[in-house]
Design a protein around this motif. Structure first.
Motif, PDB file in Angstrom:
ATOM      1  N   UNK A 122      64.933  48.273  15.930  1.00 24.21           N
ATOM      2  CA  UNK A 122      64.731  46.872  15.568  1.00 24.21           C
ATOM      3  C   UNK A 122      63.404  46.685  14.840  1.00 24.21           C
ATOM      4  N   UNK A 123      62.371  47.380  15.309  1.00 21.88           N
ATOM      5  CA  UNK A 123      61.059  47.298  14.658  1.00 21.88           C
ATOM      6  C   UNK A 123      61.140  47.854  13.237  1.00 21.88           C
ATOM      7  N   UNK A 124      61.811  48.984  13.072  1.00 16.71           N
ATOM      8  CA  UNK A 124      61.953  49.580  11.739  1.00 16.71           C
ATOM      9  C   UNK A 124      62.721  48.644  10.807  1.00 16.71           C
ATOM     10  N   UNK A 125      63.774  48.027  11.335  1.00 18.10           N
ATOM     11  CA  UNK A 125      64.552  47.084  10.524  1.00 18.10           C
ATOM     12  C   UNK A 125      63.690  45.904  10.097  1.00 18.10           C
TER      13      UNK A 125
ATOM     14  N   UNK B 216      59.153  44.370   3.963  1.00 17.85           N
ATOM     15  CA  UNK B 216      58.874  45.085   2.726  1.00 17.85           C
ATOM     16  C   UNK B 216      59.794  44.610   1.603  1.00 17.85           C
ATOM     17  N   UNK B 217      61.050  44.306   1.929  1.00 14.86           N
ATOM     18  CA  UNK B 217      62.000  43.808   0.934  1.00 14.86           C
ATOM     19  C   UNK B 217      61.566  42.443   0.406  1.00 14.86           C
ATOM     20  N   UNK B 218      60.782  41.719   1.217  1.00 14.36           N
ATOM     21  CA  UNK B 218      60.281  40.408   0.804  1.00 14.36           C
ATOM     22  C   UNK B 218      58.981  40.527   0.011  1.00 14.36           C
ATOM     23  N   UNK B 219      58.517  41.768  -0.194  1.00 15.60           N
ATOM     24  CA  UNK B 219      57.338  41.975  -1.026  1.00 15.60           C
ATOM     25  C   UNK B 219      56.071  42.361  -0.289  1.00 15.60           C
ATOM     26  N   UNK B 220      56.130  42.481   1.014  1.00 16.30           N
ATOM     27  CA  UNK B 220      54.947  42.845   1.788  1.00 16.30           C
ATOM     28  C   UNK B 220      54.725  44.354   1.685  1.00 16.30           C
ATOM     29  N   UNK B 221      53.466  44.783   1.681  1.00 18.21           N
ATOM     30  CA  UNK B 221      53.185  46.219   1.637  1.00 18.21           C
ATOM     31  C   UNK B 221      53.603  46.859   2.965  1.00 18.21           C
ATOM     32  N   UNK B 222      53.859  48.154   2.927  1.00 14.21           N
ATOM     33  CA  UNK B 222      54.292  48.844   4.147  1.00 14.21           C
ATOM     34  C   UNK B 222      53.221  48.754   5.236  1.00 14.21           C
TER      35      UNK B 222
END
Length: 58
Positions: A15-18, A24-30
């Motif tokens: 769940x955390x990985x998802x 990240x898909x929303x534009x946040x850095x890893x």
């Protein structure tokens, strides 16, 4: 391992990985996504421990 890092089940890790991938898909850095999710997990763990402490006092 850090003392304030809760142990997660495999399902919680997934769940955390998802959630990290979502951010990240929303534009946040890893790095930001990992830090945000880690903080959310720590806060939830602290809240659960506080609630457990409250029920022990009753």
């Amino acid at each position: 391992m850090l003392n304030n890092t809760p142990t997660l089940t495999h399902e919680q890790q997934q769940q955390a990985a998802d959630r990290i991938h979502e951010l990240m898909a929303q534009g946040m850095s890893s790095g930001q996504a990992i830090m945000m999710v880690a903080n959310e997990i720590r806060e939830a763990d602290a809240k659960n421990k506080a609630q457990d402490g409250d029920t022990d006092a009753e």
